[in-house]
Motif scaffolding. Structure first.
Motif, PDB file in Angstrom:
ATOM      1  N   MET A  21     -10.324   2.156  -7.691  1.00  0.00           N
ATOM      2  CA  MET A  21      -9.095   2.474  -8.410  1.00  0.00           C
ATOM      3  C   MET A  21      -8.810   1.389  -9.447  1.00  0.00           C
ATOM      4  O   MET A  21      -8.366   1.678 -10.566  1.00  0.00           O
ATOM      5  N   LYS A  33      -6.306  -4.455   0.499  1.00  0.00           N
ATOM      6  CA  LYS A  33      -6.839  -3.417   1.387  1.00  0.00           C
ATOM      7  C   LYS A  33      -8.360  -3.375   1.318  1.00  0.00           C
ATOM      8  O   LYS A  33      -9.036  -3.305   2.364  1.00  0.00           O
ATOM      9  N   PRO A  86     -10.079   1.860  -2.746  1.00  0.00           N
ATOM     10  CA  PRO A  86      -9.100   1.002  -3.424  1.00  0.00           C
ATOM     11  C   PRO A  86      -9.722   0.109  -4.500  1.00  0.00           C
ATOM     12  O   PRO A  86      -9.111  -0.119  -5.550  1.00  0.00           O
ATOM     13  N   TYR A 128       1.055  -4.119  -7.505  1.00  0.00           N
ATOM     14  CA  TYR A 128       0.386  -3.125  -6.673  1.00  0.00           C
ATOM     15  C   TYR A 128      -1.135  -3.231  -6.744  1.00  0.00           C
ATOM     16  O   TYR A 128      -1.822  -2.968  -5.751  1.00  0.00           O
ATOM     17  N   THR A 133       1.864   1.748  -0.101  1.00  0.00           N
ATOM     18  CA  THR A 133       1.460   2.972  -0.799  1.00  0.00           C
ATOM     19  C   THR A 133       2.284   4.166  -0.340  1.00  0.00           C
ATOM     20  O   THR A 133       2.661   5.027  -1.155  1.00  0.00           O
ATOM     21  N   THR A 143       2.137   2.860  -7.656  1.00  0.00           N
ATOM     22  CA  THR A 143       0.835   3.276  -8.180  1.00  0.00           C
ATOM     23  C   THR A 143       0.484   2.386  -9.351  1.00  0.00           C
ATOM     24  O   THR A 143       1.333   1.644  -9.855  1.00  0.00           O
ATOM     25  N   SER A 154      -0.765  -2.712   3.697  1.00  0.00           N
ATOM     26  CA  SER A 154      -1.122  -2.237   2.358  1.00  0.00           C
ATOM     27  C   SER A 154      -0.829  -0.741   2.250  1.00  0.00           C
ATOM     28  O   SER A 154      -0.242  -0.278   1.257  1.00  0.00           O
ATOM     29  N   ASP A 155      -1.234  -0.003   3.269  1.00  0.00           N
ATOM     30  CA  ASP A 155      -0.953   1.439   3.288  1.00  0.00           C
ATOM     31  C   ASP A 155       0.542   1.715   3.356  1.00  0.00           C
ATOM     32  O   ASP A 155       1.029   2.704   2.783  1.00  0.00           O
ATOM     33  N   LEU A 215      -4.020  -3.108  -3.513  1.00  0.00           N
ATOM     34  CA  LEU A 215      -5.276  -2.354  -3.390  1.00  0.00           C
ATOM     35  C   LEU A 215      -6.446  -3.291  -3.104  1.00  0.00           C
ATOM     36  O   LEU A 215      -7.332  -2.970  -2.297  1.00  0.00           O
TER      37      LEU A 215
END
Length: 530
Positions: free
Chosen positions: A427, A410, A424, A403, A255, A262, A251-252, A407
């Motif tokens: 967000m 994650k 996450p 995306y 990003t 994003t 997941s990272d 998040l």
């Protein structure tokens, strides 16, 4: 203006061996329509040959039996929706009373292995071709991705850990050996391991999406491979909790890939979410992987969810209608609810007119609104909407993984490791205009995943299975808002049962039946209890 997408030209790949027991003279698995006069003696020579072969990897993405309806028939089992019109095989699937041979289901398994076979042909032949090295790497990356992506879908749909085992793993090494390629591995974990291996190779070989020109939009790219690695490890963690760590890692990686992934976000949460679910965001920062579509073809899900007969203006099909349970799952101030679901009285634009939602057809009193943006324009037909109502696609690329789900993957993986998943998760909530959560729990995660991804290919049905929630959830009936006058958007309603409680046996119904045609031709065992 017509959207530029890959023209998925198809080429015969000259398969002369059996796959899952069906020989090459059958169209069931292997045959593609050839372009011009091509023979096995003069193919796999030029760059154009390699490109045509890579293009063929994507042809099933627009199939009704895959990402038009296809896999969505299985997701229709969830508590978020009901079958919106009388359809026996759809009703039977909703009630877990299926043979796998029904027309809407019989080809799903087969289509996925078609793609796997095409990918294997690319992987077997392209390495030896004398073509541009960068092009070669991209095409090989596309083949590894599409093999892993297709394998991902067939694996979790039909395979498990111990009861039935995994599904056949077909690679270049065994694709010409029926005795090997017919075998079901002991566990779907073996499938996940192969999928992860393929996706890692794809990520190493593929460019970032931002490195493509618009002519190549829709091809596999690095972030898509990294994202499906994250989701593969999330699913794998159902059997091995150590894989949650890998889900966070990948997941990272999405990003931090450098492609600018994003959330679509401005200062207007309601506008954000409406823009997100429209062709305006087809290639946005939130795009990762979609069933690419246009007014000429692609995923028909947009029209499948439209009001049956489209209020007399278009051939909507009227399937997959939201439940009152899904509507009530949204917080009252959640801007996602209005964009996700139409209820009686809600205003929307439709072929140049302002309408207030009502339906004389909806069995639940609701309709999914996520796929409606392209129907608003007076000149939509032939412009943003397919002029052929029997193929009701629009310019909106139906998302398969975006995306926001990364998040949530994650957040879930962190929470399941006893760590804090607030950042996450929040967000997602803040984009929806909601207050943040402190020390989020799995209940919070399940809630956010449900409302953020409702009506999408994110697959709530499988979420309920892997969380162990399916049996208790499906033991409850589903409800709708039934209005006294279905032609009047202001008529009063009562909450009524629109789907009875179901008996879900988690030892059997956690997977779906394999089509008997495949079983008869290959000899692999049917999933137990079906």
């Amino acid at each position: 203006m017509k959207k530029i997408i890959i023209k998925f030209a198809m080429v015969t790949l000259f398969i002369t061996v059996t796959i899952l027991g069906i020989v090459s003279c059958s169209d069931d698995f292997t045959n593609l329509e050839p372009i011009g006069s091509v023979s096995s003696g003069n193919f796999w020579r030029s760059e154009q040959d390699a490109i045509q072969a890579s293009n063929s990897l994507y042809s099933e993405m627009k199939s009704q039996d895959v990402f038009g309806r296809g896999f969505f028939w299985y997701m229709n089992a969830s508590d978020d929706m009901i079958t919106g019109r009388i359809k026996s095989y759809a009703d039977n699937a909703k009630n877990f009373n299926l043979t796998g041979d029904e027309g809407a289901f019989s080809n799903i398994y087969i289509h996925t292995y078609k793609v796997i076979r095409r990918a294997n042909d690319v992987l077997a032949n392209v390495p030896n071709m004398e073509i541009n090295e960068n092009l070669k790497n991209r095409i090989l990356g596309e083949a590894y991705f599409m093999r892993g992506f297709s394998h991902f879908w067939v694996a979790h749909t039909y395979g498990d850990n111990t009861t039935n085992g995994g599904v056949p793993i077909i690679t270049v090494d065994n694709m010409d050996d029926p005795a090997s390629s017919f075998l079901r591995p002991a566990s779907v974990v073996d499938n996940y391991a192969q999928i992860a291996e393929d996706l890692k190779k794809a990520a190493d070989l593929l460019p970032l999406f931002t490195n493509y020109s618009s002519d190549d939009y829709g091809r596999a790219h690095k972030d898509a491979a990294l994202a499906y690695l994250a989701k593969t490890y999330l699913y794998w963690a159902q059997y091995d909790s150590s894989k949650y760590k890998d889900a966070v890692t990948y997941s990272d990686a999405v990003t931090n890939s450098g492609s600018g992934r994003t959330l679509v976000k401005t200062n207007n949460p309601a506008l954000d979410y409406r823009m997100l679910h429209s062709s305006l965001s087809d290639w946005s920062s939130e795009y990762i992987w979609s069933a690419n579509s246009s007014e000429d073809g692609g995923s028909i899900l947009t029209g499948v969810m439209l009001e049956n007969k489209g209020w007399g203006k278009y051939n909507g099909w009227g399937y997959f209608q939201p439940t009152a349970e899904l509507y009530d799952a949204f917080e009252a101030t959640d801007v996602r609810r209005g964009v996700t679901i139409l209820k009686f009285g809600d205003e929307f634009q439709y072929f140049g007119e302002t309408k207030r939602y009502q339906s004389e057809n909806s069995l639940s009193g609701f309709q999914f609104n996520k796929y409606m943006y392209e129907f608003q324009f007076a000149d939509a037909v032939g412009s943003t909407v397919n002029s052929n109502g029997d193929n009701p696609t629009t310019d909106y690329n139906v998302p398969l993984l975006r995306y926001a789900e990364i998040l949530l993957i994650k957040a879930e993986a962190l929470i399941m490791q006893g760590q804090n998943g607030d950042i996450p998760l929040n967000m997602i909530r803040e984009r929806a205009g909601l207050t943040p959560i402190t020390n989020a729990t799995m209940d919070d995660l399940k809630q956010e995943r449900r409302v953020e991804l409702a009506g999408e290919f994110a697959n709530r049905h499988f979420d309920l299975i892997r969380w162990g929630d399916a049996e208790s959830t499906y033991a409850q009936p589903l409800h709708g808002r039934i209005h006294t006058d279905r032609a009047d958007p202001d008529s009063p309603y009562t909450i009524q049962e629109v789907w009875p409680a179901r008996n879900f046996n988690p030892d059997v119904m956690h997977v779906w039946p394999i089509p008997n045609a495949v079983i008869e031709s290959s000899g692999i065992p049917q999933n137990k209890g079906w």
